[in-house]
Design a protein around this motif. Structure first.
Motif, PDB file in Angstrom:
ATOM      1  N   THR A  43      53.762  58.031  52.893  1.00 39.79           N
ATOM      2  CA  THR A  43      53.185  58.566  54.291  1.00 39.79           C
ATOM      3  C   THR A  43      52.640  57.675  55.153  1.00 39.79           C
ATOM      4  OG1 THR A  43      51.535  59.652  53.297  1.00 39.79           O
ATOM      5  CG2 THR A  43      53.427  61.100  53.302  1.00 39.79           C
ATOM      6  N   TYR A  47      52.250  57.089  59.723  1.00 37.06           N
ATOM      7  CA  TYR A  47      51.433  56.814  60.628  1.00 37.06           C
ATOM      8  C   TYR A  47      51.438  55.233  61.396  1.00 37.06           C
ATOM      9  CZ  TYR A  47      49.110  60.868  59.120  1.00 37.06           C
ATOM     10  OH  TYR A  47      49.110  62.504  58.884  1.00 37.06           O
ATOM     11  N   ARG A  48      51.778  54.545  60.525  1.00 40.93           N
ATOM     12  CA  ARG A  48      52.150  53.068  61.093  1.00 40.93           C
ATOM     13  C   ARG A  48      53.125  53.083  62.084  1.00 40.93           C
ATOM     14  NH1 ARG A  48      49.544  49.055  58.296  1.00 40.93           N
ATOM     15  NH2 ARG A  48      47.845  49.865  56.702  1.00 40.93           N
ATOM     16  N   VAL A 108      45.764  52.061  63.683  1.00 38.50           N
ATOM     17  CA  VAL A 108      46.282  52.963  62.884  1.00 38.50           C
ATOM     18  C   VAL A 108      45.150  54.002  62.317  1.00 38.50           C
ATOM     19  CG1 VAL A 108      46.321  52.032  60.562  1.00 38.50           C
ATOM     20  CG2 VAL A 108      47.992  53.527  60.969  1.00 38.50           C
ATOM     21  N   ALA A 112      45.420  58.069  62.749  1.00 34.54           N
ATOM     22  CA  ALA A 112      45.462  59.224  61.802  1.00 34.54           C
ATOM     23  C   ALA A 112      44.312  60.164  61.746  1.00 34.54           C
ATOM     24  CB  ALA A 112      45.201  58.362  60.473  1.00 34.54           C
ATOM     25  N   ARG A 118      48.498  64.623  63.194  1.00 34.22           N
ATOM     26  CA  ARG A 118      48.802  64.707  61.895  1.00 34.22           C
ATOM     27  C   ARG A 118      49.310  66.202  61.657  1.00 34.22           C
ATOM     28  NH1 ARG A 118      45.415  61.602  58.904  1.00 34.22           N
ATOM     29  NH2 ARG A 118      46.270  62.656  57.004  1.00 34.22           N
ATOM     30  N   GLY A 138      49.812  59.220  49.913  1.00 31.12           N
ATOM     31  CA  GLY A 138      49.134  59.116  51.052  1.00 31.12           C
ATOM     32  C   GLY A 138      47.628  59.196  50.716  1.00 31.12           C
ATOM     33  N   ARG A 139      46.829  59.906  51.697  1.00 31.30           N
ATOM     34  CA  ARG A 139      45.418  60.436  51.737  1.00 31.30           C
ATOM     35  C   ARG A 139      45.170  61.632  51.518  1.00 31.30           C
ATOM     36  NH1 ARG A 139      46.319  55.610  52.451  1.00 31.30           N
ATOM     37  NH2 ARG A 139      44.720  54.104  53.200  1.00 31.30           N
ATOM     38  N   ASP A 140      46.112  62.695  51.837  1.00 35.46           N
ATOM     39  CA  ASP A 140      45.941  64.297  52.090  1.00 35.46           C
ATOM     40  C   ASP A 140      47.082  64.836  51.626  1.00 35.46           C
ATOM     41  OD1 ASP A 140      47.839  63.459  53.812  1.00 35.46           O
ATOM     42  OD2 ASP A 140      47.171  64.997  55.441  1.00 35.46           O
ATOM     43  N   ARG A 189      37.554  50.929  55.669  1.00 34.78           N
ATOM     44  CA  ARG A 189      38.957  51.765  55.573  1.00 34.78           C
ATOM     45  C   ARG A 189      38.457  52.993  55.019  1.00 34.78           C
ATOM     46  NH1 ARG A 189      44.330  48.900  55.246  1.00 34.78           N
ATOM     47  NH2 ARG A 189      44.893  50.972  55.508  1.00 34.78           N
ATOM     48  N   ASP A 193      38.609  56.645  56.260  1.00 34.40           N
ATOM     49  CA  ASP A 193      39.474  57.659  55.617  1.00 34.40           C
ATOM     50  C   ASP A 193      38.842  58.898  55.031  1.00 34.40           C
ATOM     51  OD1 ASP A 193      41.816  56.127  56.128  1.00 34.40           O
ATOM     52  OD2 ASP A 193      41.849  55.376  53.958  1.00 34.40           O
ATOM     53  N   ARG A 196      36.496  61.114  58.321  1.00 34.08           N
ATOM     54  CA  ARG A 196      37.192  61.700  59.348  1.00 34.08           C
ATOM     55  C   ARG A 196      37.109  63.227  59.396  1.00 34.08           C
ATOM     56  NH1 ARG A 196      42.875  59.656  57.712  1.00 34.08           N
ATOM     57  NH2 ARG A 196      43.356  61.168  56.362  1.00 34.08           N
TER      58      ARG A 196
HETATM   59  O1   DC Z   1      48.233  53.814  53.406  1.00 34.79           O
HETATM   60  P1   DC Z   1      48.157  52.853  54.582  1.00 34.79           P
HETATM   61  O2   DC Z   1      47.261  51.748  54.643  1.00 34.79           O
HETATM   62  O3   DC Z   1      49.411  52.236  55.034  1.00 34.79           O
HETATM   63  O4   DC Z   1      48.216  54.254  55.764  1.00 34.79           O
HETATM   64  C1   DC Z   1      47.827  53.857  56.999  1.00 34.79           C
HETATM   65  C2   DC Z   1      46.712  54.644  57.768  1.00 34.79           C
HETATM   66  O5   DC Z   1      47.265  56.231  57.878  1.00 34.79           O
HETATM   67  C3   DC Z   1      45.264  54.691  56.974  1.00 34.79           C
HETATM   68  O6   DC Z   1      44.442  54.794  58.096  1.00 34.79           O
HETATM   69  C4   DC Z   1      45.362  55.810  56.421  1.00 34.79           C
HETATM   70  C5   DC Z   1      46.362  56.857  57.156  1.00 34.79           C
HETATM   71  N1   DC Z   1      46.828  57.944  56.307  1.00 34.79           N
HETATM   72  C6   DC Z   1      46.569  59.230  56.453  1.00 34.79           C
HETATM   73  O7   DC Z   1      45.524  59.318  56.937  1.00 34.79           O
HETATM   74  N2   DC Z   1      47.203  60.236  55.647  1.00 34.79           N
HETATM   75  C7   DC Z   1      48.202  59.982  54.869  1.00 34.79           C
HETATM   76  N3   DC Z   1      48.868  60.844  54.274  1.00 34.79           N
HETATM   77  C8   DC Z   1      48.481  58.547  54.802  1.00 34.79           C
HETATM   78  C9   DC Z   1      47.876  57.508  55.506  1.00 34.79           C
END
Ligand code: DC
Length: 236
Positions: A43, A47-48, A108, A112, A118, A138-140, A189, A193, A196
């Motif tokens: 994911t 965002y990118r 980015v 995000a 989002r 991803g992150r979430d 980063r 992450d 936020r």
């Molecule tokens: O994993 P990455 O570095 O390509 O992620 C790019 C940006 O998007 C980074 O700031 C984290 C954010 N991101 C997010 O907030 N939620 C996600 N599910 C995936 C990425």
């Protein structure tokens, strides 16, 4: 639209993998998905791609309302058969060079952090997962996007180890980065992450934590596959 536990298993499991930057979740998740015949979505590239589109259109990436409208109105389609993935956003085909440029890296996190953007991407991610049979990274993902995923994994490794991995990746890509700079970037980063307000990086409820610090790539893939097999069996 949610990837429900009971309905998705017959069509293949829904697997959520989260973790900090350079924890190995994307490369390992993609390989595990390939071996298990599941779809894969990183994911982060959504965002990118949205960041690329905003810069391309001259939009302010820190304006939540503007970014929300852009995210709602753009069409994204991911072709993950390519490695790294290609994403088509509003007719523009973006590959690794566009998605991982310094300019995108710099902007980015602001994208995000925007709640409206989002929300729009979350709808797309849930729609993609609705058919089951997917590893989404991803992150979430396990905490917000797919809280009912059949298997939830969280990758972790120390900032020092992740900085070393980034250094290695950059070297392979022909760029020269100092270790101290890689470590500072990693720490920054992580802070952005996890601090936020909306959907911060966190270990999701019910997630299995995999510490990748002392595992090589093959061992990480094996660990993920065995967790997916065990989780899918438990829910079928
Ligand atoms: O994993 P990455 O570095 O390509 O992620 C790019 C940006 O998007 C980074 O700031 C984290 C954010 N991101 C997010 O907030 N939620 C996600 N599910 C995936 C990425």
């Amino acid at each position: 639209m949610n990837a429900g536990r009971n309905t998705s298993v017959s069509r293949g499991p829904v697997v959520a993998i989260d973790g900090p930057v350079a924890s190995g979740k994307t490369s390992v998740g993609r390989e595990a998905a390939t071996r298990l015949g599941l779809r894969f979505l990183d994911t982060g590239i959504m965002y990118r791609a949205l960041t690329w589109l905003a810069l391309h259109c001259g939009q302010r990436v820190d304006d939540d309302e503007v970014m929300g409208r852009l995210a709602e109105s753009c069409s994204m389609s991911v072709a993950d058969a390519e490695r790294p993935a290609i994403i088509i956003v509003d007719g523009h085909t973006l590959g690794a060079d566009d998605l991982t440029s310094e300019e995108i890296d710099r902007n980015v996190s602001a994208v995000a952090a925007g709640s409206a953007a989002r929300r729009a991407l979350l709808m797309q991610q849930r729609a993609i997962a609705a058919d089951g049979g997917i590893v989404m990274v991803g992150r979430d993902i396990g905490s917000v996007v797919l809280p009912d995923a059949d298997v939830k994994l969280y990758f972790e490794a120390s900032p020092e180890e992740r900085a070393r991995r980034r250094l290695q990746q950059q070297k392979e890509a022909g760029s020269v980065l100092e270790y101290q700079q890689a470590l500072a970037d990693t720490n920054l980063r992580d802070r952005l992450d996890s601090q936020r307000a909306d959907s911060p990086l966190t270990v999701p409820n019910g997630a299995i934590v995999i510490n990748t610090e002392r595992l090589d790539f093959a061992q990480c893939v094996a660990a993920v596959i065995s967790r997916i097999d065990a989780g899918s069996d438990a829910h079928s």
